[in-house]
Each structure stands twice: as structure tokens, then as C-alpha cells.
Design an enzyme around this catalytic site. Structure first.
Site, PDB file in Angstrom:
ATOM      1  N   HIS A 156      -6.764  -0.552 -22.392  1.00  0.00           N
ATOM      2  CA  HIS A 156      -6.483   0.220 -23.613  1.00  0.00           C
ATOM      3  C   HIS A 156      -5.044  -0.012 -24.088  1.00  0.00           C
ATOM      4  CE1 HIS A 156      -5.036   2.899 -20.418  1.00  0.00           C
ATOM      5  NE2 HIS A 156      -4.254   3.459 -21.316  1.00  0.00           N
ATOM      6  N   TYR A 157      -4.128  -0.126 -23.131  1.00  0.00           N
ATOM      7  CA  TYR A 157      -2.707  -0.362 -23.458  1.00  0.00           C
ATOM      8  C   TYR A 157      -2.525  -1.758 -24.080  1.00  0.00           C
ATOM      9  CZ  TYR A 157       2.249  -1.361 -22.432  1.00  0.00           C
ATOM     10  OH  TYR A 157       3.569  -1.734 -22.512  1.00  0.00           O
ATOM     11  N   LEU A 158      -3.138  -2.751 -23.461  1.00  0.00           N
ATOM     12  CA  LEU A 158      -2.994  -4.129 -23.944  1.00  0.00           C
ATOM     13  C   LEU A 158      -3.695  -4.333 -25.285  1.00  0.00           C
ATOM     14  CD1 LEU A 158      -3.443  -6.008 -20.554  1.00  0.00           C
ATOM     15  CD2 LEU A 158      -1.307  -5.661 -21.822  1.00  0.00           C
ATOM     16  N   LYS A 166      -1.312  -3.013 -27.871  1.00  0.00           N
ATOM     17  CA  LYS A 166      -0.225  -3.982 -28.058  1.00  0.00           C
ATOM     18  C   LYS A 166      -0.700  -5.173 -28.882  1.00  0.00           C
ATOM     19  CE  LYS A 166       3.364  -2.265 -25.883  1.00  0.00           C
ATOM     20  NZ  LYS A 166       4.539  -1.855 -26.680  1.00  0.00           N
TER      21      LYS A 166
END
Length: 216
Positions: free
Chosen positions: A126-128, A131
Site C-alpha cells: 500500500h505504501y509503495l 509512492k
């Protein structure tokens, strides 16, 4: 002297950038902070600050008089998807769009290795993804930009030596000190202009690594 807005100024990497720029003859840092409680550290350094919240408001006011932007804000890989989306994706897009309206000369983005293949990193997916979405929005914005996809950040002493490539053959770590210098050197035109590259600790001095990368 160019004024540089540091988005994420209160974070570890942001503070390092401000400390370096505060001794620069070419750049003057401006710290973007979320609330006035964070101002003391910057006032003690005699650094200008401006209030702005990536999650809530119109951000046009934070860019008045600003020449370039360094974006180091991040929710971190351990944060839940909702917060990550608000900061790393929507917040980043908001300040990118405001920067375009303000005719900012260059936008430097601190991103993350793995952002080109989020599905391969399930714990950080989810973070990547957030980004990656922000990176792509910046590339399509029409702004001059540099996107630094750093390896895992450490608090080790920076050695000033890195390994850079548009796509590295393996993951790795990199001290925040060296990331700070990479982002600051990206302010120089036309160094790494309109480039996305990955960065880990290595054997080549930062300046020559960036020059060689720019030459292709």
C-alpha cells in the site's frame, strides 16, 4: 539565493537537509510544518518556517516566494493504508499541483525502491503503490523534477558514496545523510533533470555518481 521549501521538514531526513542548506551560499531553506509546536527547532536554527498540512488545506500559500521544492514527507511503511494514501499519495499530489500553479522551477521527490513493483513487496504494497502514484503524477505534471527512489533508510553516518541507477540489480540500505545530499544536489540544473533513479550505499562519490547518471 534560491528559496527551497522542505516538505516533511520535521522528519529525520528533512532536518538533515535543512541543516545542510542552512550553511549554503546558494540556497535558503524554508521548513513546512504542520503545527506551530514544531517551529521552535527551526527558529533556534534561524530558519524560516511556514504552516501547511498535506492532509487538509489548500497549499498555495506555502509556495509564495519559493523557487524549488524538496518533498521528504512520508507516513512510513508501518502506517495503515488510509493514512498512507492521505500523505504519500493525495498530499504529494496536492503539493505537486500547487507547485505547478506557482511555477516552481524544480520539484525533488524522495520516493522508495520498490515503487515500480509494489506487488512484489506485500508488507509495503500500500505504501509503495501510494509512492508510485505520486511519482507518476509528478512525471506527468510538466514540472522539472527529480525522483530519488532510495533504499532502506538508516541512521548510520553518511560516507558520501553511493550506487545509483535508473534500476538497480538488488535492494540495499542508504544513510539518511547521503540521501539528504542526493536530494540537495538534485537542486542543481541540469543535474538529473527529469530523471527517476534508485539509490543505495556504494563506492562512488555522490557528485560523480550523479554526473555519470545524468550523462546516461
Amino acid at each position: 539565493m534560491e528559496k527551497i521549501l522542505i516538505v516533511g521538514a520535521n522528519g529525520s531526513t528533512g532536518k538533515r537537509i535543512i541543516e545542510i542548506l542552512n550553511n549554503s551560499q546558494s540556497f535558503e531553506p524554508v521548513a513546512m510544518i504542520r503545527n506551530e509546536e514544531q517551529k521552535t527547532i527551526f527558529e533556534d536554527m534561524e530558519v524560516q518556517w511556514v504552516l501547511g498540512d498535506l492532509e487538509q488545506e489548500d497549499l498555495s500559500h506555502v509556495l509564495k516566494g519559493i523557487d524549488k521544492v524538496i518533498f521528504t514527507a512520508g507516513s512510513g511503511g508501518d502506517t495503515g493504508p488510509e493514512k498512507t494514501t492521505e500523505v504519500d499519495e493525495k498530499g504529494a499530489i496536492k503539493i505537486i499541483d500547487a507547485s505547478k500553479k506557482a511555477k516552481i522551477k524544480k520539484f525533488i521527490m524522495l520516493s522508495s525502491m520498490g515503487a515500480d513493483e509494489p506487488s512484489k513487496h506485500k508488507k509495503l504494497e500500500h505504501y509503495l503503490k501510494a509512492k508510485a502514484t505520486a511519482d507518476e503524477h509528478l512525471r506527468k505534471s510538466g514540472l522539472d523534477y527529480t525522483i530519488v527512489r532510495a533504499g532502506a533508510l538508516t541512521d548510520d553516518l553518511g560516507m558520501g558514496k553511493v550506487k545509483l541507477a535508473e534500476k538497480l540489480d538488488s535492494a540495499g540500505e542508504i544513510p539518511r545523510d547521503d540521501v539528504a545530499f542526493l536530494l540537495i544536489m538534485s537542486l542543481a540544473d541540469p543535474l538529473v533533470k527529469n530523471m527517476t533513479f534508485e539509490a543505495v550505499e556504494g563506492d562512488e562519490p555522490i557528485k560523480s555518481a550523479m554526473i555519470n547518471l545524468s550523462k546516461g
